[in-house]
Design a protein around this motif. Structure first.
Motif, PDB file in Angstrom:
ATOM      1  N   LYS A 268       9.979  -0.759  -3.353  1.00 38.48           N
ATOM      2  CA  LYS A 268       9.761   0.246  -2.313  1.00 38.48           C
ATOM      3  C   LYS A 268      11.105   0.746  -1.776  1.00 38.48           C
ATOM      4  O   LYS A 268      11.903  -0.039  -1.235  1.00 38.48           O
ATOM      5  CB  LYS A 268       8.953  -0.334  -1.152  1.00 38.48           C
ATOM      6  CG  LYS A 268       7.682  -1.061  -1.581  1.00 38.48           C
ATOM      7  CD  LYS A 268       6.686  -0.156  -2.276  1.00 38.48           C
ATOM      8  CE  LYS A 268       5.417  -0.937  -2.635  1.00 38.48           C
ATOM      9  NZ  LYS A 268       4.407  -0.108  -3.303  1.00 38.48           N
ATOM     10  N   PRO A 269      11.393   2.029  -1.895  1.00 36.92           N
ATOM     11  CA  PRO A 269      12.656   2.564  -1.388  1.00 36.92           C
ATOM     12  C   PRO A 269      12.678   2.639   0.136  1.00 36.92           C
ATOM     13  O   PRO A 269      11.634   2.838   0.772  1.00 36.92           O
ATOM     14  CB  PRO A 269      12.713   3.965  -1.998  1.00 36.92           C
ATOM     15  CG  PRO A 269      11.284   4.340  -2.201  1.00 36.92           C
ATOM     16  CD  PRO A 269      10.563   3.060  -2.539  1.00 36.92           C
ATOM     17  N   LEU A 270      13.862   2.485   0.707  1.00 36.35           N
ATOM     18  CA  LEU A 270      14.060   2.597   2.147  1.00 36.35           C
ATOM     19  C   LEU A 270      14.865   3.851   2.446  1.00 36.35           C
ATOM     20  O   LEU A 270      15.893   4.107   1.831  1.00 36.35           O
ATOM     21  CB  LEU A 270      14.812   1.371   2.682  1.00 36.35           C
ATOM     22  CG  LEU A 270      15.227   1.430   4.162  1.00 36.35           C
ATOM     23  CD1 LEU A 270      13.994   1.372   5.066  1.00 36.35           C
ATOM     24  CD2 LEU A 270      16.186   0.293   4.503  1.00 36.35           C
ATOM     25  N   ILE A 271      14.378   4.624   3.417  1.00 38.09           N
ATOM     26  CA  ILE A 271      15.117   5.780   3.926  1.00 38.09           C
ATOM     27  C   ILE A 271      15.721   5.396   5.266  1.00 38.09           C
ATOM     28  O   ILE A 271      14.997   5.007   6.188  1.00 38.09           O
ATOM     29  CB  ILE A 271      14.198   7.007   4.107  1.00 38.09           C
ATOM     30  CG1 ILE A 271      13.573   7.409   2.792  1.00 38.09           C
ATOM     31  CG2 ILE A 271      14.983   8.170   4.711  1.00 38.09           C
ATOM     32  CD1 ILE A 271      14.552   7.865   1.736  1.00 38.09           C
ATOM     33  N   GLY A 272      17.032   5.501   5.365  1.00 40.33           N
ATOM     34  CA  GLY A 272      17.702   5.228   6.635  1.00 40.33           C
ATOM     35  C   GLY A 272      17.699   3.759   6.999  1.00 40.33           C
ATOM     36  O   GLY A 272      17.605   2.912   6.111  1.00 40.33           O
ATOM     37  N   PRO A 273      17.801   3.458   8.320  1.00 39.72           N
ATOM     38  CA  PRO A 273      17.782   4.374   9.448  1.00 39.72           C
ATOM     39  C   PRO A 273      19.109   5.079   9.736  1.00 39.72           C
ATOM     40  O   PRO A 273      19.177   5.940  10.600  1.00 39.72           O
ATOM     41  CB  PRO A 273      17.409   3.465  10.623  1.00 39.72           C
ATOM     42  CG  PRO A 273      18.006   2.142  10.231  1.00 39.72           C
ATOM     43  CD  PRO A 273      17.835   2.056   8.735  1.00 39.72           C
TER      44      PRO A 273
ATOM     45  N   GLN B 258       0.792  -1.223   0.000  1.00 44.94           N
ATOM     46  CA  GLN B 258       0.000   0.000   0.000  1.00 44.94           C
ATOM     47  C   GLN B 258       0.831   1.282   0.000  1.00 44.94           C
ATOM     48  O   GLN B 258       0.311   2.342  -0.328  1.00 44.94           O
ATOM     49  CB  GLN B 258      -0.939   0.019   1.215  1.00 44.94           C
ATOM     50  CG  GLN B 258      -2.008  -1.064   1.186  1.00 44.94           C
ATOM     51  CD  GLN B 258      -2.808  -1.100   2.473  1.00 44.94           C
ATOM     52  OE1 GLN B 258      -2.383  -0.576   3.503  1.00 44.94           O
ATOM     53  NE2 GLN B 258      -3.979  -1.729   2.412  1.00 44.94           N
ATOM     54  N   VAL B 259       2.103   1.191   0.368  1.00 40.23           N
ATOM     55  CA  VAL B 259       2.886   2.413   0.586  1.00 40.23           C
ATOM     56  C   VAL B 259       3.812   2.704  -0.595  1.00 40.23           C
ATOM     57  O   VAL B 259       4.061   1.848  -1.446  1.00 40.23           O
ATOM     58  CB  VAL B 259       3.712   2.322   1.890  1.00 40.23           C
ATOM     59  CG1 VAL B 259       2.795   2.157   3.086  1.00 40.23           C
ATOM     60  CG2 VAL B 259       4.724   1.181   1.824  1.00 40.23           C
ATOM     61  N   ASP B 260       4.294   3.947  -0.602  1.00 47.72           N
ATOM     62  CA  ASP B 260       5.247   4.377  -1.636  1.00 47.72           C
ATOM     63  C   ASP B 260       6.690   4.215  -1.185  1.00 47.72           C
ATOM     64  O   ASP B 260       7.591   4.123  -2.023  1.00 47.72           O
ATOM     65  CB  ASP B 260       4.999   5.847  -1.984  1.00 47.72           C
ATOM     66  CG  ASP B 260       3.574   6.104  -2.448  1.00 47.72           C
ATOM     67  OD1 ASP B 260       3.106   5.366  -3.320  1.00 47.72           O
ATOM     68  OD2 ASP B 260       2.930   7.039  -1.917  1.00 47.72           O
ATOM     69  N   ALA B 261       6.916   4.240   0.125  1.00 50.14           N
ATOM     70  CA  ALA B 261       8.281   4.165   0.649  1.00 50.14           C
ATOM     71  C   ALA B 261       8.235   3.662   2.085  1.00 50.14           C
ATOM     72  O   ALA B 261       7.183   3.657   2.738  1.00 50.14           O
ATOM     73  CB  ALA B 261       8.955   5.530   0.586  1.00 50.14           C
ATOM     74  N   VAL B 262       9.397   3.241   2.583  1.00 56.56           N
ATOM     75  CA  VAL B 262       9.525   2.748   3.954  1.00 56.56           C
ATOM     76  C   VAL B 262      10.535   3.618   4.690  1.00 56.56           C
ATOM     77  O   VAL B 262      11.617   3.908   4.161  1.00 56.56           O
ATOM     78  CB  VAL B 262       9.989   1.276   3.982  1.00 56.56           C
ATOM     79  CG1 VAL B 262      10.235   0.798   5.414  1.00 56.56           C
ATOM     80  CG2 VAL B 262       8.963   0.386   3.290  1.00 56.56           C
ATOM     81  N   LEU B 263      10.163   4.030   5.891  1.00 52.61           N
ATOM     82  CA  LEU B 263      11.022   4.866   6.723  1.00 52.61           C
ATOM     83  C   LEU B 263      11.664   3.996   7.793  1.00 52.61           C
ATOM     84  O   LEU B 263      10.977   3.462   8.671  1.00 52.61           O
ATOM     85  CB  LEU B 263      10.206   5.995   7.365  1.00 52.61           C
ATOM     86  CG  LEU B 263      10.968   7.058   8.158  1.00 52.61           C
ATOM     87  CD1 LEU B 263      11.896   7.850   7.236  1.00 52.61           C
ATOM     88  CD2 LEU B 263       9.996   8.014   8.844  1.00 52.61           C
TER      89      LEU B 263
END
Length: 297
Positions: free
Chosen positions: A217-222, A187-192
């Motif tokens: 799905k792109p990952l930002i961080g951690p 459902q999401v555009d990206a993962v934090l």
């Protein structure tokens, strides 16, 4: 009295006044390595209004200065040793210590107050990075341990201010995703990414990144380490950023229990970004955009 003599007297008086006003700061370390010596030298140059004294805790034979008004401890072991031998009215600041160590240190030293300068990227900064990186991201997932949902609920208003919908989803087993977690991922555009060792650790990193990559799905961080491994981007604070933050903190009378480093840079994995059709931007441009989004926070 000659003009030269007057100038010399003024110079001596100025030097004396500066010496009287300066405070002595103990830089506590465990062993005088080359890295320690370099950090000490850079900190000295950055804080001319303070007398920085290098205290090697591995050398107990050497007498420590008695007039230290503030302590800066490098590493968790040095921090614990300083707290064990310091009066409670002397401020103590720990560097390069994970926030996860906070509770244990408080249990070991219940009467000693201390502060940590954290270089871990705050979640709001990472969220601002995600928004600055791609305005097309609208729905963002935070996968967390089942008992930590309350730790992230306070982020919802900030996400809404960025026009982001935040999905807080428990992940019981990062190596074996259940139906609810898989549905959220679709459902999401990206993962934090967050600082949750039960999910983001050396054992799970490859499996986690491969699952997100296959799902597009792109990952930002951690943190910066995940960028090298395959995350799209993260913010991080360098050693120089740490020195700059310490310089500011030493000028303050009191510190919060955790002080997040206000100085940071952006690192991107442009290869992964291109493979996921995410446009890349100059690091400095992203840094400026993040600061603008965090203005007032």
């Amino acid at each position: 009295m000659t003009k030269l003599a007057k100038l010399l007297l003024l110079a001596v008086a100025s030097l004396y006044a500066h010496t009287c006003l300066s405070t002595t700061v103990g830089l506590a370390v465990e062993g005088r390595t080359q890295q320690v010596e370099q950090f000490y030298s850079q900190l000295n140059q950055a804080t001319p209004d303070h007398n920085i004294v290098l205290v090697d805790l591995d050398n107990p034979a050497k007498e420590h200065p008695k007039d230290i008004s503030k302590w800066v401890a490098v590493g968790v072991k040095a921090l614990a040793k300083v707290m064990a031998r310091t009066d409670n009215d002397v401020p103590v600041l720990g560097l390069f210590v994970k926030i996860e160590a906070l509770d244990q240190l408080k249990r070991l030293h219940p009467t000693q107050s201390f502060s940590l300068l954290s270089n871990e990227p705050p979640i709001k900064r990472q969220m601002a990075l995600l928004h600055a990186l791609h305005g097309g991201f609208k729905r963002v997932a935070i996968f967390h341990s089942p008992l930590t949902a309350g730790d992230y609920a306070s982020l919802v208003p900030f996400a809404e201010s960025l026009q982001l919908e935040l999905l807080l989803t428990p992940l019981k087993d990062p190596l074996n995703w259940d139906r609810k977690a898989l549905q959220a991922l679709k459902q999401v555009d990206a993962v934090l990414g967050v600082h949750d060792d039960a999910i983001y650790n050396a054992t799970n990193i490859r499996s986690l990144l491969m699952r997100l990559y296959r799902a597009g799905k792109p990952l930002i961080g951690p943190d910066k380490g995940y960028v090298r491994a395959g995350a799209v981007a993260s913010t991080y604070s360098s050693v120089q950023d740490t020195i700059d933050a310490v310089r500011i903190l030493l000028a303050q009378e009191t510190w919060n229990e955790v002080e997040y480093n206000p100085f940071f840079s952006v690192q991107q994995n442009t290869q992964v970004a291109r493979s996921l059709n995410i446009p890349t931007e100059n690091d400095e441009v992203l840094e400026a955009a993040i600061k603008e989004l965090l203005h007032g926070e």
